[in-house]
Design a protein around this motif. Sequence first.
Motif, PDB file in Angstrom:
ATOM      1  N   PRO A  42     -15.108 -20.245 -27.865  1.00 53.97           N
ATOM      2  CA  PRO A  42     -15.210 -19.018 -28.821  1.00 53.97           C
ATOM      3  C   PRO A  42     -15.973 -17.971 -27.759  1.00 53.97           C
ATOM      4  O   PRO A  42     -15.632 -16.547 -27.318  1.00 53.97           O
ATOM      5  CB  PRO A  42     -15.738 -19.022 -30.195  1.00 53.97           C
ATOM      6  N   LEU A  43     -17.368 -18.275 -27.131  1.00 56.13           N
ATOM      7  CA  LEU A  43     -17.586 -17.890 -26.061  1.00 56.13           C
ATOM      8  C   LEU A  43     -17.431 -17.555 -24.550  1.00 56.13           C
ATOM      9  O   LEU A  43     -17.738 -16.566 -23.913  1.00 56.13           O
ATOM     10  CB  LEU A  43     -19.009 -18.229 -25.894  1.00 56.13           C
ATOM     11  N   ALA A  44     -15.694 -17.382 -24.981  1.00 55.81           N
ATOM     12  CA  ALA A  44     -15.268 -17.996 -23.589  1.00 55.81           C
ATOM     13  C   ALA A  44     -15.342 -16.510 -22.450  1.00 55.81           C
ATOM     14  O   ALA A  44     -15.653 -16.285 -21.247  1.00 55.81           O
ATOM     15  CB  ALA A  44     -14.140 -18.690 -23.252  1.00 55.81           C
ATOM     16  N   PRO A  45     -15.291 -15.549 -23.357  1.00 53.45           N
ATOM     17  CA  PRO A  45     -14.979 -14.245 -23.199  1.00 53.45           C
ATOM     18  C   PRO A  45     -16.415 -12.945 -22.791  1.00 53.45           C
ATOM     19  O   PRO A  45     -15.533 -12.493 -21.878  1.00 53.45           O
ATOM     20  CB  PRO A  45     -14.089 -13.820 -24.444  1.00 53.45           C
ATOM     21  N   PHE A  46     -16.725 -14.227 -23.262  1.00 51.52           N
ATOM     22  CA  PHE A  46     -18.205 -13.196 -23.226  1.00 51.52           C
ATOM     23  C   PHE A  46     -19.180 -13.979 -21.739  1.00 51.52           C
ATOM     24  O   PHE A  46     -19.642 -14.653 -22.237  1.00 51.52           O
ATOM     25  CB  PHE A  46     -19.031 -13.408 -23.691  1.00 51.52           C
ATOM     26  N   GLN A  47     -18.672 -13.901 -20.436  1.00 54.66           N
ATOM     27  CA  GLN A  47     -18.970 -14.777 -19.808  1.00 54.66           C
ATOM     28  C   GLN A  47     -20.381 -13.897 -18.847  1.00 54.66           C
ATOM     29  O   GLN A  47     -21.437 -14.958 -18.186  1.00 54.66           O
ATOM     30  CB  GLN A  47     -18.106 -13.597 -17.917  1.00 54.66           C
ATOM     31  N   GLU A  48     -20.980 -13.087 -19.234  1.00 56.17           N
ATOM     32  CA  GLU A  48     -22.723 -12.353 -19.487  1.00 56.17           C
ATOM     33  C   GLU A  48     -23.233 -13.721 -20.019  1.00 56.17           C
ATOM     34  O   GLU A  48     -24.695 -13.944 -20.091  1.00 56.17           O
ATOM     35  CB  GLU A  48     -22.518 -11.991 -19.434  1.00 56.17           C
ATOM     36  N   VAL A  49     -22.479 -14.494 -21.826  1.00 55.69           N
ATOM     37  CA  VAL A  49     -23.504 -15.130 -22.656  1.00 55.69           C
ATOM     38  C   VAL A  49     -23.782 -17.017 -21.813  1.00 55.69           C
ATOM     39  O   VAL A  49     -22.726 -17.117 -21.281  1.00 55.69           O
ATOM     40  CB  VAL A  49     -23.619 -15.354 -24.158  1.00 55.69           C
ATOM     41  N   GLN A  50     -25.359 -16.908 -21.581  1.00 54.97           N
ATOM     42  CA  GLN A  50     -25.765 -17.785 -21.470  1.00 54.97           C
ATOM     43  C   GLN A  50     -25.452 -18.913 -22.797  1.00 54.97           C
ATOM     44  O   GLN A  50     -26.387 -18.306 -23.743  1.00 54.97           O
ATOM     45  CB  GLN A  50     -27.117 -18.093 -20.438  1.00 54.97           C
ATOM     46  N   LEU A  51     -25.410 -20.285 -22.863  1.00 54.63           N
ATOM     47  CA  LEU A  51     -26.464 -20.821 -23.711  1.00 54.63           C
ATOM     48  C   LEU A  51     -26.905 -21.743 -23.025  1.00 54.63           C
ATOM     49  O   LEU A  51     -27.684 -21.910 -22.579  1.00 54.63           O
ATOM     50  CB  LEU A  51     -24.950 -22.174 -24.175  1.00 54.63           C
ATOM     51  N   ILE A  52     -28.055 -22.030 -24.224  1.00 55.11           N
ATOM     52  CA  ILE A  52     -29.341 -22.476 -23.394  1.00 55.11           C
ATOM     53  C   ILE A  52     -29.986 -23.580 -24.194  1.00 55.11           C
ATOM     54  O   ILE A  52     -29.939 -23.345 -25.448  1.00 55.11           O
ATOM     55  CB  ILE A  52     -31.146 -21.298 -23.107  1.00 55.11           C
ATOM     56  N   PHE A  53     -31.324 -24.107 -24.007  1.00 60.56           N
ATOM     57  CA  PHE A  53     -32.046 -25.388 -25.007  1.00 60.56           C
ATOM     58  C   PHE A  53     -33.307 -24.734 -24.681  1.00 60.56           C
ATOM     59  O   PHE A  53     -34.069 -25.082 -23.753  1.00 60.56           O
ATOM     60  CB  PHE A  53     -30.995 -26.963 -25.208  1.00 60.56           C
TER      61      PHE A  53
END
Length: 236
Positions: A42-53
Motif C-alpha cells: 500500500p505504500l508503493a505509490p508513495f515513493q518519497e516515503v521510507q520505512l525505518i526502524f
Amino acid sequence: MDPLSHLEELRRRCLISLTAFLIAVVGSYFFSSTLLNFLTLPLAPFQEVQLIFQKPYEAFLTHLKAAMLSGALLSSPVLFTQVWLFVAPGLYEKEKRVIFPLVLISVALFLMGACFAYAIVTPWGLRFLLSFQTEKIQPFLGIGPYFSFLTGMILACGILFDFPVFIVGLVKLGVVKTSTLAAARKVVIVFIFISAAVMTPSPDPFSQLLLAVPLLLLFEVSLAVARAFESKDTKP
C-alpha cells in the motif's frame, strides 16, 4: 459430560488449536520477508516515503508479528473446527442448522473486510494522511507503527464486516424481528458510524467514511436476507 470432562475436552481443543497456530507461525517466519513486502505494497505509490526502524529489535519484532498474523490466518480453519466440535454436542439440531452456516459466512465476511482494508481503506487513508507533508515535514515512517496501523485497519474492517451475521443470526433465532430493526434504522446508522470511528486506527474521517458506507450497504442486504428467512419460517 460432567464439569471435569468438559474442562478436559476444552483443554484438548485448546492444545490442538495452539499447536496448529505455533506450527503455522514457525512456517510463516521463514517467509516473513515476503510477507512484509506484501504488507508494504500500500505504500508503493508513495515513493518519497521510507520505512525505518529506530530500535535494534523493532525489525525483528515486525517480522515476528507478520509471521503471527499469517499463522493466525493459516490456522484459523483448525481453530474454528475445534470450537465447533466443542460447542456442537450441546446444541439442538435447529441451532446447529443456524449457527454452522453463520460461522462459515462470518469467516468469509471477515476475509472480505480484511481485503477491503488492505486494498482500499489503507491506501486511501495513507493518501489522505500523507497529503499533509510539506517541504520541512517529510514522512519517515517507522516499520512498527506502520504495521500496527495496517493490522489495526485489517482487524477493524474484518470485525465490522461480520456485523450482518449478527443481524441475520438474531433474526433467525427469533431474538429480534426485522420490523424492529427497520424501525431502528436511524439508530443503526449512528451506531455504524460510531463503530467505524472507534475501531478504525486512523483518525481521519475519510477512512472512517470508506468503512461506514459499505457497512450501511451490508446492513440493508442483511436486512433483506433476514426478511426472507423470517417469511420462510412463518410459512405453515
